[in-house]
Design a protein around this motif. Structure first.
Motif, mmCIF file in Angstrom:
data_model
loop_
_atom_site.group_PDB
_atom_site.id
_atom_site.type_symbol
_atom_site.label_atom_id
_atom_site.label_comp_id
_atom_site.label_asym_id
_atom_site.label_seq_id
_atom_site.Cartn_x
_atom_site.Cartn_y
_atom_site.Cartn_z
ATOM 1 N N ILE A 1 4.202 6.148 4.330
ATOM 2 C CA ILE A 1 5.572 5.655 4.207
ATOM 3 C C ILE A 1 6.439 6.378 5.242
ATOM 4 O O ILE A 1 6.279 7.587 5.469
ATOM 5 C CB ILE A 1 6.116 5.924 2.780
ATOM 6 C CG1 ILE A 1 5.233 5.253 1.726
ATOM 7 C CG2 ILE A 1 7.567 5.499 2.645
ATOM 8 C CD1 ILE A 1 5.176 3.756 1.799
ATOM 9 N N LYS A 2 7.341 5.648 5.867
ATOM 10 C CA LYS A 2 8.270 6.281 6.817
ATOM 11 C C LYS A 2 9.013 7.404 6.103
ATOM 12 O O LYS A 2 9.393 7.277 4.930
ATOM 13 C CB LYS A 2 9.269 5.254 7.352
ATOM 14 C CG LYS A 2 8.652 4.250 8.298
ATOM 15 C CD LYS A 2 9.718 3.304 8.814
ATOM 16 C CE LYS A 2 9.155 2.328 9.823
ATOM 17 N NZ LYS A 2 10.201 1.402 10.310
ATOM 18 N N GLU A 3 9.239 8.489 6.816
ATOM 19 C CA GLU A 3 9.875 9.669 6.216
ATOM 20 C C GLU A 3 11.222 9.361 5.584
ATOM 21 O O GLU A 3 11.568 9.938 4.554
ATOM 22 C CB GLU A 3 9.988 10.789 7.247
ATOM 23 C CG GLU A 3 8.646 11.416 7.553
ATOM 24 C CD GLU A 3 8.747 12.592 8.502
ATOM 25 O OE1 GLU A 3 9.853 13.118 8.723
ATOM 26 O OE2 GLU A 3 7.683 12.987 9.024
ATOM 27 N N GLU A 4 11.972 8.434 6.168
ATOM 28 C CA GLU A 4 13.292 8.128 5.586
ATOM 29 C C GLU A 4 13.200 7.455 4.216
ATOM 30 O O GLU A 4 14.198 7.344 3.507
ATOM 31 C CB GLU A 4 14.153 7.294 6.543
ATOM 32 C CG GLU A 4 13.623 5.904 6.819
ATOM 33 C CD GLU A 4 12.971 5.767 8.182
ATOM 34 O OE1 GLU A 4 13.119 4.707 8.792
ATOM 35 O OE2 GLU A 4 12.317 6.721 8.636
ATOM 36 N N ALA B 1 12.303 7.487 -1.992
ATOM 37 C CA ALA B 1 12.098 6.268 -2.778
ATOM 38 C C ALA B 1 10.769 6.297 -3.544
ATOM 39 O O ALA B 1 10.560 5.484 -4.448
ATOM 40 C CB ALA B 1 12.151 5.042 -1.869
ATOM 41 N N LEU B 2 9.890 7.232 -3.211
ATOM 42 C CA LEU B 2 8.598 7.357 -3.901
ATOM 43 C C LEU B 2 8.682 8.222 -5.159
ATOM 44 O O LEU B 2 7.691 8.375 -5.872
ATOM 45 C CB LEU B 2 7.549 7.947 -2.946
ATOM 46 C CG LEU B 2 7.178 7.090 -1.744
ATOM 47 C CD1 LEU B 2 6.275 7.881 -0.800
ATOM 48 C CD2 LEU B 2 6.517 5.809 -2.183
ATOM 49 N N LYS B 3 9.868 8.764 -5.452
ATOM 50 C CA LYS B 3 10.027 9.618 -6.637
ATOM 51 C C LYS B 3 9.558 8.877 -7.883
ATOM 52 O O LYS B 3 9.901 7.719 -8.102
ATOM 53 C CB LYS B 3 11.496 10.022 -6.784
ATOM 54 C CG LYS B 3 11.749 10.961 -7.951
ATOM 55 C CD LYS B 3 13.231 11.301 -8.044
ATOM 56 C CE LYS B 3 13.587 12.273 -9.122
ATOM 57 N NZ LYS B 3 13.029 12.064 -10.424
ATOM 58 N N GLU C 1 3.763 13.960 -0.679
ATOM 59 C CA GLU C 1 4.914 13.771 0.205
ATOM 60 C C GLU C 1 5.115 12.276 0.467
ATOM 61 O O GLU C 1 5.351 11.532 -0.477
ATOM 62 C CB GLU C 1 4.752 14.607 1.486
ATOM 63 C CG GLU C 1 4.727 16.087 1.197
ATOM 64 C CD GLU C 1 4.298 16.936 2.353
ATOM 65 O OE1 GLU C 1 3.830 16.397 3.377
ATOM 66 O OE2 GLU C 1 4.421 18.168 2.231
ATOM 67 N N ASN C 2 4.983 11.823 1.716
ATOM 68 C CA ASN C 2 5.225 10.407 2.010
ATOM 69 C C ASN C 2 3.914 9.621 2.212
ATOM 70 O O ASN C 2 3.901 8.567 2.821
ATOM 71 C CB ASN C 2 6.112 10.256 3.255
ATOM 72 C CG ASN C 2 5.453 10.786 4.505
ATOM 73 O OD1 ASN C 2 4.744 11.786 4.469
ATOM 74 N ND2 ASN C 2 5.686 10.119 5.615
ATOM 75 N N THR C 3 2.821 10.157 1.634
ATOM 76 C CA THR C 3 1.519 9.498 1.745
ATOM 77 C C THR C 3 0.979 9.168 0.352
ATOM 78 O O THR C 3 0.992 10.019 -0.533
ATOM 79 C CB THR C 3 0.507 10.403 2.483
ATOM 80 O OG1 THR C 3 1.015 10.678 3.787
ATOM 81 C CG2 THR C 3 -0.848 9.729 2.597
ATOM 82 N N LEU C 4 0.514 7.937 0.214
ATOM 83 C CA LEU C 4 -0.124 7.501 -1.028
ATOM 84 C C LEU C 4 -1.594 7.239 -0.744
ATOM 85 O O LEU C 4 -1.928 6.536 0.215
ATOM 86 C CB LEU C 4 0.520 6.207 -1.544
ATOM 87 C CG LEU C 4 2.019 6.239 -1.807
ATOM 88 C CD1 LEU C 4 2.507 4.849 -2.189
ATOM 89 C CD2 LEU C 4 2.353 7.246 -2.899
#
Length: 160
Positions: free
Chosen positions: A35-38, A42-44, A116-119
């Motif tokens: 996922i883009k860092e920005e 939103a992944l919370k 972090e921003n990786t699923l």
């Protein structure tokens, strides 16, 4: 004009269309979604869901698709498609063919881990480097329906 923003990239082991299973539930392969860092915030709370609905863009043109498993093939003729599970042509909107006026795909995948921003996910059925448009949690109470008809597909699922 509709413009959609890519929110990330789906990484999978599938480099060629012929290797991709024709439905996610037929896959046991793992993938990563970057996922883009920005959009990391939103992944919370996403890790509380076992499955996710992914909306993505078919980013490589497909006119005819052949799958290695079971010699499945897909052909199109104007707005008709001869899908993997039948020998007859059907209207494109009564199929899940990747060949569509708007090349948008939908898959349900199993969420294994969020870091972090990786699923990390399982049951992927899309090509490597597929642009991700959106993620929604799969919620059985919202998404499952009773007394469902499956049109021309009914003959494929009668004894299952």
């Amino acid at each position: 004009m509709v413009e959609l923003e890519e929110i990330g990239i789906i990484q999978t082991p599938y480099k060629k269309d012929e290797d991709v299973p024709h439905q996610a539930y037929k896959s046991n392969k793992k993938g990563k979604i970057k996922i883009k860092e920005e959009y990391e915030e939103a992944l919370k709370d996403i890790q509380g869901f076992s499955h996710l609905i992914l909306l993505y863009k078919f980013h490589k043109p497909i006119k005819k698709s052949i799958k290695k498993d079971k010699n499945l093939f897909l052909k199109t003729k104007n707005q008709l498609v001869n899908p993997f599970l039948d020998t007859k042509y059907h209207g494109i909107f009564s199929t899940r063919s990747p060949i569509r006026p708007n090349p948008i795909g939908l898959s349900i995948v199993k969420l294994l881990e969020k870091k972090e921003n990786t699923l990390k996910v399982k049951e992927v059925d899309m090509l490597d480097k597929t642009p991700l448009l959106d993620i929604k949690p799969y919620v059985p109470e919202f998404d499952q329906r009773k007394k469902v008809k499956t049109g021309w597909l009914e003959k494929n699922f009668k004894n299952k």
